[in-house]
Motif scaffolding. Sequence first.
Motif, PDB file in Angstrom:
ATOM      1  N   MET A  94      48.769  58.154   3.604  1.00  0.00           N
ATOM      2  CA  MET A  94      49.772  56.147   3.105  1.00  0.00           C
ATOM      3  C   MET A  94      49.609  55.875   4.281  1.00  0.00           C
ATOM      4  O   MET A  94      49.345  56.255   5.150  1.00  0.00           O
ATOM      5  N   PRO A  95      48.565  54.413   4.550  1.00  0.00           N
ATOM      6  CA  PRO A  95      48.418  53.835   3.408  1.00  0.00           C
ATOM      7  C   PRO A  95      46.410  54.549   2.735  1.00  0.00           C
ATOM      8  O   PRO A  95      46.549  54.697   3.750  1.00  0.00           O
ATOM      9  N   HIS A  96      46.091  53.701   1.746  1.00  0.00           N
ATOM     10  CA  HIS A  96      44.768  54.324   0.889  1.00  0.00           C
ATOM     11  C   HIS A  96      44.020  52.801   1.034  1.00  0.00           C
ATOM     12  O   HIS A  96      44.556  51.897   0.077  1.00  0.00           O
ATOM     13  N   ILE A  97      43.137  53.193   1.392  1.00  0.00           N
ATOM     14  CA  ILE A  97      42.323  51.785   1.385  1.00  0.00           C
ATOM     15  C   ILE A  97      40.783  52.150   0.119  1.00  0.00           C
ATOM     16  O   ILE A  97      40.172  53.311   1.244  1.00  0.00           O
ATOM     17  N   ARG A  98      40.349  51.922  -0.907  1.00  0.00           N
ATOM     18  CA  ARG A  98      39.573  51.691  -1.391  1.00  0.00           C
ATOM     19  C   ARG A  98      38.982  50.232  -1.591  1.00  0.00           C
ATOM     20  O   ARG A  98      39.175  49.809  -2.480  1.00  0.00           O
ATOM     21  N   ILE A  99      37.443  49.802  -0.828  1.00  0.00           N
ATOM     22  CA  ILE A  99      36.270  49.388  -0.835  1.00  0.00           C
ATOM     23  C   ILE A  99      35.768  49.550  -2.070  1.00  0.00           C
ATOM     24  O   ILE A  99      34.670  50.516  -1.241  1.00  0.00           O
ATOM     25  N   GLU A 100      34.594  48.535  -3.341  1.00  0.00           N
ATOM     26  CA  GLU A 100      33.730  49.037  -3.866  1.00  0.00           C
ATOM     27  C   GLU A 100      32.975  47.484  -3.485  1.00  0.00           C
ATOM     28  O   GLU A 100      33.687  47.181  -3.252  1.00  0.00           O
ATOM     29  N   PHE A 102      44.353  48.337  -1.733  1.00  0.00           N
ATOM     30  CA  PHE A 102      45.080  48.978  -0.692  1.00  0.00           C
ATOM     31  C   PHE A 102      46.181  49.227  -1.658  1.00  0.00           C
ATOM     32  O   PHE A 102      47.814  49.021  -1.876  1.00  0.00           O
ATOM     33  N   ALA A 103      46.486  50.906  -0.853  1.00  0.00           N
ATOM     34  CA  ALA A 103      47.803  51.032  -2.328  1.00  0.00           C
ATOM     35  C   ALA A 103      48.531  52.099  -0.813  1.00  0.00           C
ATOM     36  O   ALA A 103      48.426  52.536   0.229  1.00  0.00           O
ATOM     37  N   LEU A 104      50.026  51.343  -0.778  1.00  0.00           N
ATOM     38  CA  LEU A 104      51.257  51.865  -0.299  1.00  0.00           C
ATOM     39  C   LEU A 104      52.152  52.613  -0.802  1.00  0.00           C
ATOM     40  O   LEU A 104      52.265  52.957  -1.888  1.00  0.00           O
ATOM     41  N   LEU A 105      53.250  53.386  -0.201  1.00  0.00           N
ATOM     42  CA  LEU A 105      54.582  53.928  -0.323  1.00  0.00           C
ATOM     43  C   LEU A 105      55.254  52.764  -0.673  1.00  0.00           C
ATOM     44  O   LEU A 105      55.214  51.306   0.111  1.00  0.00           O
ATOM     45  N   ASP A 150      51.778  49.494  -5.447  1.00  0.00           N
ATOM     46  CA  ASP A 150      52.618  50.492  -4.564  1.00  0.00           C
ATOM     47  C   ASP A 150      52.219  51.710  -5.280  1.00  0.00           C
ATOM     48  O   ASP A 150      51.995  52.557  -6.350  1.00  0.00           O
ATOM     49  N   LEU A 151      52.202  53.026  -4.059  1.00  0.00           N
ATOM     50  CA  LEU A 151      52.108  54.502  -4.282  1.00  0.00           C
ATOM     51  C   LEU A 151      53.158  55.102  -5.659  1.00  0.00           C
ATOM     52  O   LEU A 151      54.088  54.259  -5.346  1.00  0.00           O
ATOM     53  N   SER A 152      52.891  55.664  -6.683  1.00  0.00           N
ATOM     54  CA  SER A 152      53.651  56.095  -7.353  1.00  0.00           C
ATOM     55  C   SER A 152      54.816  56.732  -6.694  1.00  0.00           C
ATOM     56  O   SER A 152      54.552  57.618  -5.180  1.00  0.00           O
ATOM     57  N   PRO A 153      55.907  56.581  -7.223  1.00  0.00           N
ATOM     58  CA  PRO A 153      57.091  58.151  -6.213  1.00  0.00           C
ATOM     59  C   PRO A 153      56.901  58.964  -5.827  1.00  0.00           C
ATOM     60  O   PRO A 153      57.641  60.114  -5.610  1.00  0.00           O
ATOM     61  N   SER A 154      56.150  60.166  -6.912  1.00  0.00           N
ATOM     62  CA  SER A 154      55.566  61.184  -7.095  1.00  0.00           C
ATOM     63  C   SER A 154      54.363  60.828  -6.144  1.00  0.00           C
ATOM     64  O   SER A 154      53.988  62.544  -6.218  1.00  0.00           O
ATOM     65  N   TYR A 155      53.935  60.434  -5.689  1.00  0.00           N
ATOM     66  CA  TYR A 155      52.798  60.729  -4.807  1.00  0.00           C
ATOM     67  C   TYR A 155      53.029  61.733  -4.256  1.00  0.00           C
ATOM     68  O   TYR A 155      54.248  62.085  -3.010  1.00  0.00           O
ATOM     69  N   ALA A 156      51.515  62.398  -3.551  1.00  0.00           N
ATOM     70  CA  ALA A 156      51.836  63.712  -2.514  1.00  0.00           C
ATOM     71  C   ALA A 156      50.648  64.239  -1.606  1.00  0.00           C
ATOM     72  O   ALA A 156      49.621  63.377  -2.206  1.00  0.00           O
ATOM     73  N   LYS A 157      51.072  64.587  -0.813  1.00  0.00           N
ATOM     74  CA  LYS A 157      49.781  64.787   0.009  1.00  0.00           C
ATOM     75  C   LYS A 157      49.576  66.389   0.495  1.00  0.00           C
ATOM     76  O   LYS A 157      51.636  66.479   1.113  1.00  0.00           O
TER      77      LYS A 157
END
Length: 111
Positions: free
Chosen positions: A1-7, A63-66, A101-108
Amino acid sequence: MPHIRIEYTGEAEPGMQPLCEALLDALSSHDAIPDPSSIKIRALPVAYAVLGTESQSFAHAQFALLPGRSETVKSDLTGLIVATMRTHLPQIANLSVDVEDLSPSYAKDVL
């Protein structure tokens, strides 16, 4: 977190690495990102696309955030991202950013 994916369409290719580096710098200096080492940015070219505008060039950042940040903070961060994109991709007609928002179950797992 955070993640950015650019297309992006091909016209943006020359600016992608500098853009990714500038986004890392910009987000690292924002108070809402307490751990800059957690930032992940990746860019993916789009082979086929059609837009409803005359110009067909685009770059879109997802843009994905917790969860837990206010809409004001999210808006501030997306504004920062699109402004950085405009600086590094002046030739691209259509720029956009969406936040999720990322899922509450997001894991890394980090080695």
